[in-house]
Design a protein around this motif. Sequence first.
Motif, short mmCIF file in Angstrom:
data_model
loop_
_atom_site.label_atom_id
_atom_site.label_comp_id
_atom_site.label_asym_id
_atom_site.label_seq_id
_atom_site.Cartn_x
_atom_site.Cartn_y
_atom_site.Cartn_z
N GLU A 59 0.95 -1.31 0.04
CA GLU A 59 0.08 0.00 -0.02
C GLU A 59 0.81 1.39 0.09
O GLU A 59 0.56 2.19 -0.58
CB GLU A 59 -0.91 -0.02 1.05
CG GLU A 59 -1.95 -1.02 1.17
CD GLU A 59 -3.03 -0.87 2.20
OE1 GLU A 59 -2.68 -0.37 3.33
OE2 GLU A 59 -4.07 -1.57 2.10
N SER A 99 2.10 1.71 -3.44
CA SER A 99 1.15 2.27 -4.37
C SER A 99 0.79 3.50 -4.36
O SER A 99 0.59 4.59 -5.16
CB SER A 99 -0.24 1.33 -4.27
OG SER A 99 0.04 0.03 -4.56
N SER A 100 1.07 4.17 -3.15
CA SER A 100 0.93 5.63 -2.62
C SER A 100 1.90 6.63 -3.37
O SER A 100 1.48 7.88 -3.48
CB SER A 100 0.95 5.59 -1.01
OG SER A 100 2.21 5.92 -0.76
N LEU A 101 2.95 5.91 -3.76
CA LEU A 101 3.97 6.84 -4.37
C LEU A 101 3.47 7.27 -5.91
O LEU A 101 4.01 7.76 -6.63
CB LEU A 101 5.15 6.13 -4.35
CG LEU A 101 5.85 5.96 -3.21
CD1 LEU A 101 7.30 5.59 -3.11
CD2 LEU A 101 5.88 7.40 -2.37
N ALA A 102 2.45 6.49 -6.43
CA ALA A 102 1.83 6.73 -7.71
C ALA A 102 2.89 6.80 -8.98
O ALA A 102 2.92 7.37 -9.81
CB ALA A 102 1.09 8.01 -7.97
N VAL A 103 3.78 5.78 -8.77
CA VAL A 103 4.57 5.52 -10.04
C VAL A 103 3.87 4.77 -11.18
O VAL A 103 3.17 3.90 -10.93
CB VAL A 103 5.61 4.66 -9.48
CG1 VAL A 103 6.73 3.98 -10.72
CG2 VAL A 103 6.39 5.03 -8.48
N GLU A 104 4.25 5.14 -12.25
CA GLU A 104 3.50 4.44 -13.59
C GLU A 104 3.70 2.95 -13.63
O GLU A 104 4.89 2.78 -13.27
CB GLU A 104 3.97 5.16 -14.87
CG GLU A 104 3.34 4.83 -15.86
CD GLU A 104 3.92 5.53 -17.28
OE1 GLU A 104 3.71 5.09 -18.49
OE2 GLU A 104 4.75 6.60 -17.12
N ALA A 105 2.68 2.38 -13.93
CA ALA A 105 2.84 1.08 -13.95
C ALA A 105 3.80 0.35 -14.78
O ALA A 105 3.99 0.67 -16.05
CB ALA A 105 1.54 0.27 -14.19
N GLY A 131 10.87 4.94 -10.18
CA GLY A 131 10.53 5.80 -11.16
C GLY A 131 11.35 5.78 -12.51
O GLY A 131 11.21 6.35 -13.36
N ARG A 162 4.60 -2.64 -9.00
CA ARG A 162 4.55 -1.21 -8.57
C ARG A 162 5.29 -0.07 -8.75
O ARG A 162 5.17 0.86 -9.32
CB ARG A 162 4.29 -1.20 -6.85
CG ARG A 162 2.83 -2.34 -6.41
CD ARG A 162 2.88 -2.18 -4.85
NE ARG A 162 1.36 -2.71 -4.52
CZ ARG A 162 1.51 -3.80 -4.12
NH1 ARG A 162 2.57 -4.69 -3.88
NH2 ARG A 162 0.27 -4.34 -3.77
#
Length: 442
Positions: free
Chosen positions: A126, A129-135, A336, A379
């Motif tokens: 979780e 996922s909170s770091l919002a890296v592109e899949a 990233g 992630r």
Amino acid sequence: MPHPFTPVATVPVDVSTARVHEEGWQSWSPSGAYALGDKPYRPTNDNWATVCYRPGVTVPEGTFQGEGLLALDPGDGTPVRLWAAPEPTRAVPSIRLTVEGGTAEISADGPVKEFTGTDIQMVLGEWASSLAVEAPRPAPTVWCSWYEYFTAVTEDDIHENLRAMDTLDLPIDVVQIDDGYQKALGDWLTLSGRFRSRAGIADAIRARGRRAGIWTAPFLVDPASDLAAEHPDWLVKDLDGGFLHAGRNWGHDLSVLDTTHPEAAAYLTEVFRTLRAEGYDYFKVDFLYAGALEGVRHGSVDALQAYRAGIELIREAIGSEAYLLGCGAPLLASVGLFDAMRVSPDTAPHRRPEADDYSQPGQDPAEFTGAGRQWQHGRFWVNDPDCLMARPAVETRERWAAHVEATGGLMASSDRLLSLDQWGVETTRRLLAGIDIEGADR
């Protein structure tokens, strides 16, 4: 100067059932969960401390420490607690945990945020996922020369295995040439005597409908290389004005390329543009810890900024369509930047590592840390559990293959393919058929 550790939290624990997840600094640093009575894996000598752990960091006896990330399951039914760097690509604090009686004391040498969850792997996922890296993009399947030939690989070895892929009908997308083609670390465009033409090999690979891949250690420089002799001003210095020491490997003391120096940056760009123009579009960049070592650089940036800028320079040179695999990299500082990432120490034909140091090559340490970092897969990047070795001479090859398969990550073979028996061929073919990062059949 090191920052002082300041208190972060005090947590009651059940000392018989509590567990702590330590996140190691880089790919090869041991990472995973321990019971409170366990002794965490630590460097067994000064060289491995530099090459495989966070340099300059000594953890006190009886202390758990995560680099940028530490999680605690108190073991008493209360939520799992996670402390993590707010911006791990900018700063990676060390986070410590000690236990006195039934109480855990957590401290850190920089800012951290706290998260909670129901179990360790869930809260780690979780947070990621909170770091919002592109899949990440799905990984190609790979054959790699390293674990059969090591630095003695020849051009003829590559051609033999290229033919064997067709003979054995193996679903291999990328043929990756590993260490041994180059004259020296740093002299990437000068061939060793065992190779005739990089462009010629790439052409042969592509003529058979496969992609060409190649290995470099872009931030390491052999002091005996032409680069070091001709451009000593391109090397990172230490505080005393000498060359920064990046540890010892290949029987050599190693130096570090200063990618903040405009001419060194131009050289590295030339290396990767040349390889790309020759037809290589899969790049394994290794020993990346060197680019994040503290030292005196030409540019007035900190070590993590210099590291990320160096990787961004490589990405720009190879283009967005090329596939980039990191290894030996400071993990949280790399979020990233990569398509895939090695998340464990090297595997080996044997189970146990040198001196029981779990940063060293061996199937046991690769399994321990690879499993401990499974939450990163899909992630941050595609996890690379390291190569499948399925030849008969490999110790407990069935168990190692099962681990590689279970990760669902990057699938790479590293055998002399004609040495495989029936089990080896069938297992290699099955694993390379693979599953994607979502876990669905291809």
